[in-house]
Design a protein around this motif. Structure first.
Motif: not given
Lengths: 222, 269
Positions: A56, A80, A83-84, A97, A99-100, A104, A109, A112, B3-4, B6-7, B10-13, B184, B187-189, B191, B193
């Motif tokens: 990173l 990337a 990392r994956m 997250n 909201y998951m 979920e 991860p 991808i 899922n992205e 939906k999340s 769902k985020n109230k903000s 979020d 996080n993708l970085v 993981f 992505y």
């Protein structure tokens, strides 16, 4: 065989025209099947080192190799990919997250990873949920979980793509003593299963679980 | 991707931003249709005027309608019909240029009239000829045209102003949504992505919020305009395709700008 190797690693920042040396002449190897604890005072560069190990961030000079492959030469997409495939991260703040659901979050991860089709994703997710003892919580959201449970979800998510390297930055910083022990036990068991586990921690409890303890002082690893 | 989305929803903000976007698109679509509304309203006024005049003065309907669509040259001696035809060559608003001889006992005068397709064209053609030093006047009530001209220019100002404001507010909304989602995205970085994948996820997140606003905005503004038209008893013809295109441009351009900016930031320094 060393999983990660740093040769003559040097890292500096320029802030307000002032040069700040964070890492100086780092030469170290991290091997699979071992738990490493990196300790040091606040601001000693532990997180910077972890970010560099996790691709990173980059060294200002020197070499870093993961599975004998030199990282500095790689393009962003190649990093990337590493990392994956090879690295799992765990943080003090969990960074789930909100909201998951648990399921979920753990699956995220895997989207991808082309090796997983829909069935394989579900199978792997269920495996990890079982491993972390979260079967009763898979449809819950992070805010409905305790700190220890959230960290276990974070660990499960870090293991989603079966990485060989686990990097944990203060994984027990927000947990009580009981949960702290459980998390270190889980991380230690991962190294017993052949993973290279590197933990940055202030806590003295980590010493009980680490195979090798490294101190970061004045930019040098001892 | 699901899922992205939906999340994000769902985020109230993000809920407040959905509401802002809905209101934004309602106001934008109403202001885009102001001119149509004004045109319809004035058309209705013209019809009313004509009907009243026919009742009161028993004037021929066609003559009255034509008088609204006609300009008369103030001085027919300096400009010939041929010159006028050359000046107005290519102007699609012009239907016909005719002359009329009026006898005053021992003398006569020739008047030149420019007939247009629509009464509203009188304003533009009059302006066009004024700029070329040819003075004309309206056959019908001048204040009527002047009122319409003023109201029309205000509606244009409102339209362009609301587009600019919509784009600016939209950029602010998108920035704030990204701020809500930044953890979020980071996080993708982690993981693994790729930049390209992350860009498309940012686009999907922003678009999912704005699409709801855009969709509801168009529907609510449509209902509102038809309600007003019904109350005022006027017909309006909306160019829905043009509205949708403008709305989409307002959504897509800021999203592309923000997407690029967000990924140029260094997440882990």
């Amino acid at each position: 065989m060393s999983k990660i190797e740093i040769v003559n690693g040097y890292k500096e920042y320029i802030k307000n025209k002032e040069k700040i040396v964070v890492l100086n002449n780092i030469n170290t190897k991290f091997e699979e099947g071992k738990t490493y604890a990196i300790m040091g005072n606040s601001g000693s560069g532990k997180t910077t080192l972890l970010n560099i190990l996790g691709t990173l961030d980059v060294l200002t000079s020197g070499k870093m190799l993961i599975d004998s492959e030199e990282i500095l030469r790689l393009k962003e997409n190649e990093k990337a990919y590493i990392r994956m495939k090879k690295i799992g991260f765990i943080f003090q703040e969990f960074y789930l997250n909100q909201y998951m659901t648990v399921q979920e979050n753990i699956m995220q991860p895997m989207y991808i990873n082309k090796e997983y089709d829909k069935t394989a994703k579900k199978q792997r997710t269920n495996e990890l949920i079982e491993m972390m003892g979260l079967s009763q919580r898979k449809k819950h959201y992070p805010k409905e979980l305790s700190g220890g449970e959230q960290q276990r979800v974070a660990i499960a998510r870090a293991l989603a793509n079966k990485p060989d390297i686990i990097l944990a930055d203060e994984p027990t910083g927000n947990l009580d003593k009981n949960n702290e022990q459980k998390i270190f036990e889980i991380l230690n068991s991962l190294s017993k299963n052949g993973k290279c586990v590197i933990i940055v921690s202030h806590s003295n409890v980590v010493k009980k679980y680490a195979d090798i303890i490294l101190n970061l002082e004045e930019g040098k690893l001892k | 991707m699901l899922n992205e989305i939906k999340s994000t929803l769902k985020n109230k903000s993000n809920l407040i931003y959905i509401i802002i976007v809905i209101i934004l698109f309602i106001i934008l679509n109403i202001s885009l249709n102001l001119k149509t509304f004004i045109d319809s309203y004035y058309n209705y006024q013209v019809e009313n005027y004509i009907n009243e005049a026919i009742e009161m003065y028993s004037i021929n309907y066609d003559e009255l309608v034509n008088s609204f669509k006609t300009l008369q040259l103030s001085d027919s001696t300096n400009t010939s019909v041929e010159d006028l035809k050359e000046i107005l060559n290519g102007k699609k608003q012009v239907k016909n240029i005719r002359t009329k001889e009026v006898n005053y006992g021992t003398s006569s005068a020739n008047y030149i009239y420019i007939e247009l397709n629509d009464w509203k064209d009188c304003i533009d053609i009059k302006q066009y000829l004024d700029n070329r030093g040819i003075d004309t006047y309206y056959q019908a009530e001048e204040t009527f045209y002047e009122n319409y001209k003023n109201v029309r220019s205000y509606s244009n100002i409102i339209k362009y102003f609301s587009i600019i404001i919509a784009v600016l507010i939209f950029i602010v909304v998108c920035n704030n949504v990204i701020k809500n989602e930044i953890k979020d995205i980071k996080n993708l970085v982690i993981f693994g992505y790729t930049k390209r994948k992350i860009k498309s996820i940012i686009f999907i997140k922003l678009f999912s919020i704005t699409f709801i606003g855009f969709f509801l905005g168009i529907i609510i503004s449509q209902l509102f305009l038809y309600l007003i038209a019904d109350i005022l008893k006027i017909k309006i013809y909306r160019n829905i395709i043009r509205e949708i295109i403008i709305n989409l441009i307002i959504i897509i351009i800021p999203i592309f700008i923000i997407k690029t900016r967000t990924l140029n930031k260094k997440f882990f320094k």
